[in-house]
Structures are given as structure tokens and as C-alpha cells.
Design a protein around this motif. Structure first.
Motif, PDB file in Angstrom:
ATOM      1  N   THR A   5       0.830  -1.208   0.000  1.00 42.65           N
ATOM      2  CA  THR A   5       0.000   0.000   0.000  1.00 42.65           C
ATOM      3  C   THR A   5       0.858   1.249   0.000  1.00 42.65           C
ATOM      4  OG1 THR A   5      -1.724  -1.171   1.212  1.00 42.65           O
ATOM      5  CG2 THR A   5      -1.826   1.235   1.217  1.00 42.65           C
ATOM      6  N   LEU A   6       1.916   1.231   0.798  1.00 42.80           N
ATOM      7  CA  LEU A   6       2.842   2.369   0.824  1.00 42.80           C
ATOM      8  C   LEU A   6       3.478   2.589  -0.540  1.00 42.80           C
ATOM      9  CD1 LEU A   6       4.638   1.855   4.261  1.00 42.80           C
ATOM     10  CD2 LEU A   6       3.070   3.705   3.632  1.00 42.80           C
ATOM     11  N   VAL A   8       2.287   1.825  -3.518  1.00 42.65           N
ATOM     12  CA  VAL A   8       1.292   2.377  -4.443  1.00 42.65           C
ATOM     13  C   VAL A   8       1.024   3.847  -4.136  1.00 42.65           C
ATOM     14  CG1 VAL A   8      -1.112   2.246  -5.199  1.00 42.65           C
ATOM     15  CG2 VAL A   8       0.222   0.152  -4.905  1.00 42.65           C
ATOM     16  N   ARG A   9       0.871   4.175  -2.861  1.00 47.23           N
ATOM     17  CA  ARG A   9       0.590   5.572  -2.493  1.00 47.23           C
ATOM     18  C   ARG A   9       1.758   6.490  -2.847  1.00 47.23           C
ATOM     19  NH1 ARG A   9      -2.709   5.527   3.305  1.00 47.23           N
ATOM     20  NH2 ARG A   9      -4.565   4.456   2.498  1.00 47.23           N
ATOM     21  N   ALA A  10       2.968   6.010  -2.630  1.00 39.15           N
ATOM     22  CA  ALA A  10       4.140   6.813  -2.985  1.00 39.15           C
ATOM     23  C   ALA A  10       4.229   7.015  -4.497  1.00 39.15           C
ATOM     24  CB  ALA A  10       5.420   6.142  -2.466  1.00 39.15           C
ATOM     25  N   THR A  12       1.703   7.000  -6.578  1.00 42.30           N
ATOM     26  CA  THR A  12       0.628   7.910  -6.964  1.00 42.30           C
ATOM     27  C   THR A  12       0.987   9.359  -6.651  1.00 42.30           C
ATOM     28  OG1 THR A  12      -1.116   6.255  -6.766  1.00 42.30           O
ATOM     29  CG2 THR A  12      -1.758   8.557  -6.456  1.00 42.30           C
ATOM     30  N   ALA A  13       1.534   9.594  -5.463  1.00 41.47           N
ATOM     31  CA  ALA A  13       1.918  10.962  -5.099  1.00 41.47           C
ATOM     32  C   ALA A  13       2.950  11.514  -6.070  1.00 41.47           C
ATOM     33  CB  ALA A  13       2.471  10.979  -3.672  1.00 41.47           C
ATOM     34  N   PRO A 297       0.595   1.520 -10.200  1.00 43.78           N
ATOM     35  CA  PRO A 297      -0.722   2.053  -9.815  1.00 43.78           C
ATOM     36  C   PRO A 297      -1.862   1.481 -10.661  1.00 43.78           C
ATOM     37  CG  PRO A 297       0.889   3.814  -9.869  1.00 43.78           C
ATOM     38  CD  PRO A 297       1.553   2.621 -10.491  1.00 43.78           C
ATOM     39  N   SER A 305      -7.756  -0.774  -5.626  1.00 43.29           N
ATOM     40  CA  SER A 305      -7.054   0.248  -4.865  1.00 43.29           C
ATOM     41  C   SER A 305      -7.456   1.648  -5.332  1.00 43.29           C
ATOM     42  CB  SER A 305      -5.538   0.068  -5.022  1.00 43.29           C
ATOM     43  OG  SER A 305      -4.845   1.195  -4.537  1.00 43.29           O
ATOM     44  N   ARG A 306      -7.951   2.455  -4.408  1.00 38.48           N
ATOM     45  CA  ARG A 306      -8.296   3.837  -4.748  1.00 38.48           C
ATOM     46  C   ARG A 306      -7.046   4.659  -5.036  1.00 38.48           C
ATOM     47  NH1 ARG A 306     -13.119   5.529  -0.482  1.00 38.48           N
ATOM     48  NH2 ARG A 306     -14.657   3.972  -1.198  1.00 38.48           N
ATOM     49  N   ALA A 307      -5.997   4.407  -4.268  1.00 35.29           N
ATOM     50  CA  ALA A 307      -4.730   5.113  -4.518  1.00 35.29           C
ATOM     51  C   ALA A 307      -4.201   4.769  -5.898  1.00 35.29           C
ATOM     52  CB  ALA A 307      -3.702   4.754  -3.446  1.00 35.29           C
ATOM     53  N   GLY A 311      -3.487   7.272  -9.114  1.00 39.18           N
ATOM     54  CA  GLY A 311      -2.224   7.325  -9.833  1.00 39.18           C
ATOM     55  C   GLY A 311      -2.414   7.083 -11.314  1.00 39.18           C
TER      56      GLY A 311
END
Length: 371
Positions: A5-6, A8-10, A12-13, A297, A305-307, A311
Motif C-alpha cells: 500500500t505504501l 502504491v501511495r508513494a 501515486t503521489a 498504480p 485500490s483507490r490510490a 495514480g
């Protein structure tokens, strides 16, 4: 929070930030004017050709149609063609005395074909401004005058107006938009204009304009004799010599049909992609970064995954912005961005494999001693 999850979020950011940078660049990119003033200096348009019989006539006709360049010469250099390219060029030129068709000298062992052809053209040219154009490019009637005006107005030593990339088949629609997308997304344009750093350089030899004085000052094509990406190498040489060079949006000035079909595209990318990354380690790092930002992503989005969805949406938005700025096709092509990036990574790997095996060939010539 799980590591996946981290990740994917990274990703996307970072992708969102890259797309914001694309927005900035689409506003900052230099755009040649549509109604330029007539050129006050002699201009030489230089066209290197090798086995381009099916394309050279259109290129020559577009050069003859240039407006606002009262002192214009057009030099076409036939670099050992075997398909009658020179005859087609002569026929396209007709009796127009602005055109000269030259026969290229034999290729020395320590040169690649295109830099050698361009060096001969530059030597034969009389213009104070040199405009290099490829045979697969057709210029709008105001293209040369607009590019020269941009060069003069901005106090530049070199400018590379990036043509609109014509892409009609599946392979070219998948890959060609990544050319403009890459520099509009990752290159800080204003910083790149003033920085001598080689990594902050973009150029496209399909349409490249520079002063004769700068070409001499930066060492000419002799300094890039073995460079597969001779356009980028030449722009780096301009910067190293203290000059200012810039890539511009030339989509209103020129159209290039670089490749047609998968086989032609694959050969072209395999020939040159390795050179863009300098080493297998850097190529691996680039491939991993691209996959992380633009493939992971999308895969995560497919699992709910929403994140990941955010992305993927940011990546698609970046492609749409690029298409809007450079007159490309946005829909539905932008939706396939993860597939485009994955294909690019595959071709990058194939390019390095061909390099390691000594299998690099272009236009019937093996590429030995290249860098």
C-alpha cells in the motif's frame, strides 16, 4: 499499513507531482509564432537522405513552399542510397535554382552515417543559419521563418522545434506519443535552457536550427561523429560551449511520420534507446522507476485500490495534457499509458541486448564504435 500500500501511495503521489509539472511545462514551453517577420539573414536548409525515395519528394516540396525566407538555399545530400532517392529529389526540385542535390562521400570507419552527412551539408552551406530537417518531415510554409525568428527573438544559439508525430497504426499510436510526453513531464524547461548539465537536454534532429557560428564553436559534427542520438549530443555540445539551446513545441510547424508499423518502430527504438541511458545499470533504474510510477498504480487499480486508481488517472491526465499541447491524439490512446510504458521498457531491454551482442544496424549499416 502494508508495504504494498505504501508503494502504491508513494507512486501515486509522485505521478501527481509529475503531472503538475506537465501542466507547468505546457505553459512555459517555447512556441514559434504563426506570423513571423521575414528572415533578414541567409538561411541554409539541409536535408540528409539515405534510401528515402518514398518520402523525399514531400520533404523537398515542403521546403520549396517556405515563405518569409528571401535568401534561402536548400541542400539535399544523398548518402549512398540504392533506391533512386537522388533522382526523386531532383524531380521534386524541378528547375528551382535554390535546390542543390549533393552526392555524399564514402562513410569513414570512425563516423556514423547521419553525423557524417550533416557535416558535409554544413561544410557546403553558405547560410548564417542552418536548418537541419529529416526526410520524413514536412514543414508548414511558415516553419523555417518562425523557427529562425524564435532563435533570434530569444537570443538562442540553437532551437529544436519538436514536430507533431504522425501515428496511425497501433504500434506508433502506442509509442510515439511518449516522445513529447517524456520531456514535457520530466524536463524542467526554463532551467534546462540555462543549465549546461548534459542530463537537462532535449532535442530532436527531425527539425534542428542553429547558427553557423555556434556549430563551429561547439566543434561541429566531428564532436558527435559516433553518437547514435546525435541531436541530443549536438545540443549538449552547444551548451558545453556556453551557448543557449532549447527544445520548443513545433507541432504547428512540422509533421513527422517517423515509423510505420511494429517492425520499423522496433528496429528504430532498438537502435537508439540504449544510448539514452548510458549504462545497463542506469537503464535498469529507469525501467524500474517508470514501472513503479506508471504500471504499478494501474495494476493496483485493477485490484480495487483507490490510490492506484488516482495514480492511473494522473498518468492519463499527463498524456492528455501532452496531446493537447502538441496536437496529438488524446482519446482513447491515453488510457493505454501503462501499456505504452511497459512496451517502452521492453524495447529498452531489447536495445541493450542488441548492443551487447553487437547487433545494432540502421539503414543497412552496422553501428560500430557508437556511444
Amino acid at each position: 499499513m502494508r508495504l504494498s500500500t505504501l508503494v502504491v501511495r508513494a507512486a501515486t503521489a509522485t505521478t501527481v507531482l509529475a503531472t503538475v509539472h506537465t501542466v507547468v511545462n505546457t505553459r512555459l514551453v517555447r512556441v514559434p509564432g504563426e506570423h513571423p517577420q521575414p528572415c533578414s539573414e541567409p538561411v541554409s536548409v539541409l536535408l540528409p537522405v539515405r534510401d528515402e525515395a518514398r518520402r523525399v519528394a514531400g520533404a523537398v516540396r515542403s521546403l520549396l513552399a517556405q515563405r518569409g525566407v528571401p535568401d534561402l538555399e536548400i541542400l539535399v545530400l544523398d548518402d549512398g542510397s540504392t533506391d533512386g532517392t537522388a533522382d526523386v529529389a531532383h524531380a521534386a526540385a524541378g528547375a528551382d535554382r535554390r535546390v542543390r542535390v549533393l552526392t555524399g562521400a564514402p562513410l569513414p570507419e570512425d563516423w556514423l552515417g547521419k553525423p557524417h552527412a550533416c557535416a558535409q551539408l554544413a561544410e557546403a552551406a553558405r547560410g548564417r543559419i542552418l536548418v537541419f530537417v529529416d526526410a520524413d518531415v514536412e514543414l508548414a510554409p511558415h516553419a523555417v521563418a518562425s523557427a529562425v525568428e524564435l532563435l533570434s527573438r530569444q537570443g538562442l544559439d540553437a532551437v529544436s522545434p519538436f514536430p507533431r508525430q504522425a501515428a496511425d497504426d497501433l504500434a506508433t499510436r502506442l509509442l510515439q506519443p511518449l516522445l513529447q510526453w517524456s520531456w514535457l513531464t520530466f524536463l524542467p524547461l526554463r532551467w534546462a535552457e540555462r543549465s549546461p548539465r548534459p542530463s537537462l537536454t532535449a532535442a530532436n534532429g527531425q527539425f534542428f536550427v542553429l547558427t553557423t557560428a555556434m556549430l563551429r564553436r561547439c566543434g561541429g559534427f566531428e564532436g558527435v561523429a559516433t553518437a547514435v542520438l546525435d541531436d541530443i549530443a549536438l545540443m549538449r555540445a552547444v551548451k558545453a560551449a556556453g551557448g543557449r539551446g532549447v527544445v520548443a513545441d513545433g507541432s504547428a510547424l512540422a509533421t513527422c511520420r517517423m515509423y510505420e508499423g511494429w517492425d520499423e518502430l522496433r528496429r528504430g527504438y532498438e537502435k537508439s534507446l540504449w544510448s539514452a541511458t548510458a549504462s545497463p545499470v542506469k537503464a535498469g533504474a529507469l525501467a524500474a522507476a517508470l514501472a513503479w510510477l506508471y504500471v504499478v498504480p494501474a495494476i493496483a487499480a485493477c485490484t480495487g485500490s483507490r490510490a492506484g486508481l488516482a495514480g492511473y488517472a494522473a498518468a492519463v491526465a499527463g498524456r492528455v495534457l501532452t496531446a493537447a499541447r502538441t496536437r496529438g491524439r488524446a482519446w482513447p490512446d491515453a488510457l493505454a499509458h501503462p501499456v505504452s510504458v511497459s512496451t517502452l521498457i521492453l524495447l529498452l531491454g531489447r536495445s541493450w541486448l542488441a548492443r551487447r551482442r553487437g547487433q545494432l544496424v540502421w539503414k543497412g549499416r552496422p553501428l560500430r564504435g557508437v556511444r
